[in-house]
Design a protein around this motif. Sequence first.
Motif, PDB file in Angstrom:
ATOM      1  N   SER A   1       0.979  -1.277  -0.392  1.00 37.91           N
ATOM      2  CA  SER A   1      -0.506   0.260   0.035  1.00 37.91           C
ATOM      3  C   SER A   1       0.799   1.854  -0.022  1.00 37.91           C
ATOM      4  O   SER A   1       0.429   2.265  -0.447  1.00 37.91           O
ATOM      5  CB  SER A   1      -1.042   0.159   1.366  1.00 37.91           C
ATOM      6  N   ASP A   2       1.996   1.267   0.135  1.00 39.29           N
ATOM      7  CA  ASP A   2       2.894   2.548   0.807  1.00 39.29           C
ATOM      8  C   ASP A   2       3.080   2.620  -0.782  1.00 39.29           C
ATOM      9  O   ASP A   2       3.729   4.260  -1.837  1.00 39.29           O
ATOM     10  CB  ASP A   2       4.593   1.824   0.767  1.00 39.29           C
ATOM     11  N   PHE A   3       2.822   1.544  -2.215  1.00 36.12           N
ATOM     12  CA  PHE A   3       2.797   2.772  -3.833  1.00 36.12           C
ATOM     13  C   PHE A   3       1.570   2.807  -3.893  1.00 36.12           C
ATOM     14  O   PHE A   3       1.354   3.163  -5.482  1.00 36.12           O
ATOM     15  CB  PHE A   3       3.440   1.409  -4.177  1.00 36.12           C
ATOM     16  N   ARG A   4       1.038   3.373  -3.241  1.00 36.15           N
ATOM     17  CA  ARG A   4      -0.422   2.921  -3.800  1.00 36.15           C
ATOM     18  C   ARG A   4      -0.394   5.125  -4.149  1.00 36.15           C
ATOM     19  O   ARG A   4       0.021   5.710  -3.966  1.00 36.15           O
ATOM     20  CB  ARG A   4      -1.689   3.530  -2.515  1.00 36.15           C
ATOM     21  N   GLY A   5      -1.041   5.281  -5.290  1.00 36.91           N
ATOM     22  CA  GLY A   5      -0.858   6.200  -6.575  1.00 36.91           C
ATOM     23  C   GLY A   5       0.012   6.315  -7.853  1.00 36.91           C
ATOM     24  O   GLY A   5       0.426   7.048  -8.190  1.00 36.91           O
ATOM     25  N   SER A   6       0.870   4.991  -7.720  1.00 38.13           N
ATOM     26  CA  SER A   6       1.810   4.633  -9.037  1.00 38.13           C
ATOM     27  C   SER A   6       1.134   3.337  -9.018  1.00 38.13           C
ATOM     28  O   SER A   6       0.615   2.483  -8.765  1.00 38.13           O
ATOM     29  CB  SER A   6       3.152   4.310  -8.387  1.00 38.13           C
ATOM     30  N   ASN A   7       1.636   3.399 -10.878  1.00 39.63           N
ATOM     31  CA  ASN A   7       1.490   2.413 -11.349  1.00 39.63           C
ATOM     32  C   ASN A   7       2.022   0.916 -11.192  1.00 39.63           C
ATOM     33  O   ASN A   7       3.842   1.145 -11.539  1.00 39.63           O
ATOM     34  CB  ASN A   7       0.971   2.353 -13.332  1.00 39.63           C
ATOM     35  N   ILE A   8       1.433   0.084 -10.977  1.00 43.42           N
ATOM     36  CA  ILE A   8       2.824  -0.786 -10.072  1.00 43.42           C
ATOM     37  C   ILE A   8       2.086  -2.413 -11.358  1.00 43.42           C
ATOM     38  O   ILE A   8       1.932  -2.975 -11.911  1.00 43.42           O
ATOM     39  CB  ILE A   8       2.369  -1.388  -9.330  1.00 43.42           C
ATOM     40  N   LEU A   9       3.371  -3.040 -11.642  1.00 43.96           N
ATOM     41  CA  LEU A   9       3.753  -4.450 -12.685  1.00 43.96           C
ATOM     42  C   LEU A   9       3.836  -5.741 -10.554  1.00 43.96           C
ATOM     43  O   LEU A   9       5.454  -5.348 -10.366  1.00 43.96           O
ATOM     44  CB  LEU A   9       4.292  -4.446 -13.552  1.00 43.96           C
ATOM     45  N   LEU A  10       3.204  -6.005 -10.451  1.00 44.19           N
ATOM     46  CA  LEU A  10       3.774  -7.149  -9.631  1.00 44.19           C
ATOM     47  C   LEU A  10       3.999  -8.779 -10.237  1.00 44.19           C
ATOM     48  O   LEU A  10       3.271  -8.870 -10.670  1.00 44.19           O
ATOM     49  CB  LEU A  10       2.171  -7.107  -8.625  1.00 44.19           C
ATOM     50  N   CYS A  11       4.575  -8.437  -9.612  1.00 36.63           N
ATOM     51  CA  CYS A  11       5.440 -10.311 -10.451  1.00 36.63           C
ATOM     52  C   CYS A  11       5.983 -11.487  -8.879  1.00 36.63           C
ATOM     53  O   CYS A  11       6.495 -11.018  -8.166  1.00 36.63           O
ATOM     54  CB  CYS A  11       6.469 -10.023 -11.210  1.00 36.63           C
ATOM     55  N   PHE A  12       5.509 -12.893  -8.752  1.00 45.73           N
ATOM     56  CA  PHE A  12       5.655 -13.461  -8.022  1.00 45.73           C
ATOM     57  C   PHE A  12       6.411 -15.028  -9.155  1.00 45.73           C
ATOM     58  O   PHE A  12       6.177 -15.374  -9.984  1.00 45.73           O
ATOM     59  CB  PHE A  12       4.044 -13.675  -7.720  1.00 45.73           C
ATOM     60  N   TYR A  13       7.788 -15.146  -8.200  1.00 45.59           N
ATOM     61  CA  TYR A  13       8.440 -16.332  -8.738  1.00 45.59           C
ATOM     62  C   TYR A  13       8.585 -17.196  -7.652  1.00 45.59           C
ATOM     63  O   TYR A  13       8.490 -16.510  -6.298  1.00 45.59           O
ATOM     64  CB  TYR A  13       9.502 -15.667  -9.293  1.00 45.59           C
ATOM     65  N   ASP A  14       9.264 -18.280  -8.063  1.00 48.37           N
ATOM     66  CA  ASP A  14       9.284 -19.052  -6.586  1.00 48.37           C
ATOM     67  C   ASP A  14      11.045 -18.660  -6.184  1.00 48.37           C
ATOM     68  O   ASP A  14      10.873 -17.956  -4.788  1.00 48.37           O
ATOM     69  CB  ASP A  14       9.429 -20.660  -6.591  1.00 48.37           C
TER      70      ASP A  14
END
Length: 221
Positions: A32-45
């Motif tokens: 939530s600290d990055f609210r206000g920015s467009n985000i690409l969130l990637c999950f890897y193992d």
Amino acid sequence: MVRKDKEDELKLGDTIPDFTLNSDEGKEYRLSDFRGSNILLCFYDYSHCPMCAYSVSNLMGHQKKLAWASKLKVITVFLTSEDILHDGLTNKNAPIPRLCDGALYPFLALADPDGQAASVFKLGNKSSANLKIRKFLIKILEKRSTHPHLPLPNFSPAEFLIDVNGVLVDILYTKKATEFMAMDRIQKFLLEDQKSQYLRRSLTNSKVSFGGSEVGQKSND
């Protein structure tokens, strides 16, 4: 892809859940600290996983394009400890540095050793025939002391595009080892956001102009 508990999955238009994780350097971050920015969130193992390294190298190869025409914060989450994450990003013998020609990792990388963040994004307990190869390679990695057991069963990497209001705009659940979010989907997301911002600014400016002329008319009467 055959998926379990589909009704519980995050859907486009949903507000993203929050989580708190540490970087490989031990600094705490909240999504939530990055609210206000467009985000690409990637999950890897694992940060040492060759398949994840392939996706990461593609992401790094498009780094300049990812930020074109708009700000885009890229956040990567690895289901591993801080120490192993740090080694996977900095050790020249690890897959990511090798595939990326030793370049410094340019994105925010967070450690999710207990699968906390991946769980709130509904990434565990999914089934797919395409996970067989991934499971085989993970078993090999888990035999090494530096690669503990993966915290979530049947985990498969995923990528999420999130707008400035924390709303899901696009989701990719990987179906094969080399799959990643296509650049045209990211560019479309950024362009649409730019158009929205332009329309909002234009509407605001038109209201201000109209208000000013209206006041002027009243003062002349």
